[in-house]
Scaffold this motif. Sequence first.
Motif, short mmCIF file in Angstrom:
data_model
loop_
_atom_site.label_atom_id
_atom_site.label_comp_id
_atom_site.label_asym_id
_atom_site.label_seq_id
_atom_site.Cartn_x
_atom_site.Cartn_y
_atom_site.Cartn_z
N ILE A 95 68.00 36.31 25.56
CA ILE A 95 67.33 35.60 24.46
C ILE A 95 66.94 36.55 23.34
CG2 ILE A 95 65.26 34.28 23.84
CD1 ILE A 95 65.38 33.09 26.69
N ARG A 96 66.43 37.74 23.72
CA ARG A 96 66.02 38.73 22.72
C ARG A 96 67.21 39.18 21.88
NH1 ARG A 96 66.00 43.93 21.74
NH2 ARG A 96 67.19 44.39 23.63
N LEU A 97 68.33 39.48 22.54
CA LEU A 97 69.53 39.93 21.81
C LEU A 97 70.09 38.81 20.94
CD1 LEU A 97 71.31 41.93 24.65
CD2 LEU A 97 70.13 42.87 22.66
N ARG A 98 70.06 37.60 21.45
CA ARG A 98 70.59 36.47 20.67
C ARG A 98 69.73 36.21 19.43
NH1 ARG A 98 70.83 31.38 24.16
NH2 ARG A 98 68.62 31.35 23.66
N ASN A 99 68.41 36.26 19.60
CA ASN A 99 67.51 36.06 18.47
C ASN A 99 67.66 37.17 17.43
OD1 ASN A 99 66.55 33.79 19.68
ND2 ASN A 99 64.67 34.69 20.45
N ALA A 100 67.81 38.41 17.92
CA ALA A 100 67.99 39.54 17.00
C ALA A 100 69.28 39.39 16.21
CB ALA A 100 67.98 40.85 17.78
N ALA A 101 70.36 38.98 16.91
CA ALA A 101 71.64 38.79 16.24
C ALA A 101 71.56 37.66 15.21
CB ALA A 101 72.73 38.47 17.26
N TYR A 102 70.83 36.60 15.56
CA TYR A 102 70.69 35.48 14.62
C TYR A 102 69.91 35.91 13.39
CZ TYR A 102 69.47 30.92 12.74
OH TYR A 102 69.32 29.84 11.91
N ARG A 103 68.80 36.64 13.60
CA ARG A 103 68.00 37.10 12.45
C ARG A 103 68.79 38.04 11.55
NH1 ARG A 103 63.92 37.33 16.47
NH2 ARG A 103 64.33 39.55 16.79
N GLU A 104 69.60 38.88 12.16
CA GLU A 104 70.41 39.82 11.37
C GLU A 104 71.47 39.06 10.56
OE1 GLU A 104 71.53 43.32 9.69
OE2 GLU A 104 69.80 42.93 11.00
N GLN A 105 72.06 38.05 11.18
CA GLN A 105 73.12 37.30 10.52
C GLN A 105 72.58 36.40 9.41
OE1 GLN A 105 75.41 34.97 13.26
NE2 GLN A 105 76.80 34.16 11.72
N HIS A 106 71.35 35.89 9.57
CA HIS A 106 70.77 34.95 8.61
C HIS A 106 69.54 35.53 7.91
CE1 HIS A 106 72.97 32.50 11.58
NE2 HIS A 106 73.23 31.69 10.59
N ARG A 107 69.54 36.86 7.73
CA ARG A 107 68.35 37.53 7.18
C ARG A 107 67.96 36.98 5.81
NH1 ARG A 107 68.38 43.95 6.88
NH2 ARG A 107 68.39 43.60 9.14
N ASP A 108 68.93 36.90 4.89
CA ASP A 108 68.61 36.42 3.53
C ASP A 108 68.10 34.99 3.55
OD1 ASP A 108 69.42 38.88 2.61
OD2 ASP A 108 71.46 38.20 2.14
N GLU A 109 68.75 34.15 4.36
CA GLU A 109 68.35 32.74 4.45
C GLU A 109 66.93 32.61 5.01
OE1 GLU A 109 69.72 28.71 6.89
OE2 GLU A 109 71.00 30.51 6.87
N LEU A 110 66.63 33.39 6.05
CA LEU A 110 65.30 33.33 6.66
C LEU A 110 64.23 33.85 5.71
CD1 LEU A 110 66.19 34.57 10.27
CD2 LEU A 110 65.59 32.26 9.57
N ASN A 111 64.55 34.93 5.00
CA ASN A 111 63.58 35.46 4.02
C ASN A 111 63.30 34.47 2.91
OD1 ASN A 111 63.32 37.86 5.43
ND2 ASN A 111 64.87 38.94 4.23
N ALA A 112 64.36 33.80 2.45
CA ALA A 112 64.18 32.80 1.39
C ALA A 112 63.32 31.63 1.88
CB ALA A 112 65.55 32.29 0.93
N LYS A 113 63.57 31.20 3.10
CA LYS A 113 62.76 30.10 3.67
C LYS A 113 61.31 30.52 3.84
CE LYS A 113 66.28 27.48 6.20
NZ LYS A 113 66.73 27.03 7.53
N GLN A 114 61.11 31.79 4.25
CA GLN A 114 59.74 32.27 4.44
C GLN A 114 58.99 32.33 3.11
OE1 GLN A 114 59.43 36.18 6.20
NE2 GLN A 114 57.62 35.58 7.35
N ARG A 115 59.69 32.83 2.06
CA ARG A 115 59.06 32.88 0.73
C ARG A 115 58.75 31.47 0.23
NH1 ARG A 115 62.98 36.97 -0.06
NH2 ARG A 115 64.37 35.44 -1.07
N GLU A 116 59.67 30.55 0.47
CA GLU A 116 59.47 29.15 0.04
C GLU A 116 58.28 28.54 0.78
OE1 GLU A 116 61.95 24.92 0.07
OE2 GLU A 116 62.97 26.81 0.51
#
Length: 223
Positions: free
Chosen positions: A156-177
């Motif tokens: 789970i840790r590796l999968r979550n890390a891979a997902y965050r790395e792959q969608h970093r810009d999208e996640l940051n934009a959502k967090q700012r929003e």
Amino acid sequence: MKKVCNEDCLHCPYEDCICDEVTVEAFQKLQGTHATDTHLSPNQFSKKEYERDYKKAYRERHKDYNARYKGEYRKANHERLKHEKAIWYQAKRQEIALKHAAYREKHRSELAAKHAAYYQQHKDKIKERGAIYRAEHQEEIKARKAKEYQARKEEIRLRNAAYREQHRDELNAKQREWREAHKDEINAKQRERRRQKKEQAAAEAAKLQNQQNCDTLEKNKTN
């Protein structure tokens, strides 16, 4: 002497056939009836089709009895049937799993549409039933989830890390929003936390001062 058998096999009034063989006249009559119903000529009517129609009519006449008998049999032999079914399932488990997986893969879109339609139709009932189940099995669900997480923690840790790395810009934009949309709420919570920290620090300082004052009084009394 009046015959008991009326030679009308498709509408026999008896539960069990009382005539071992149908007569030539009754067979010819049955041919004509079958030809009228199915648009087949008498020459196309076969013994196999006669047996099929006879068995169908027999099942129709005895459907209530058969249903009652099967229900009573299953009730009387519930444990044995359950045990036999479990043995059969264990023997065919891999085959059944592969068959179900192939079916789901082949009918994925159709099944998804059916599930979505069923959920929309029974949404409130499903939510209510799920809430009742979770309330009744809260500890069991919690223990099962903890066990599953411990068994798959690294995955789970590796999968979550891979997902965050792959969608970093999208996640940051959502967090700012999200922060922009909840700015006032976030600022209010931060002010409340700072106030609580100040009060806690003041309480600890007052407690320390009181302790020091008590120590001073005890020292003065001793002197």
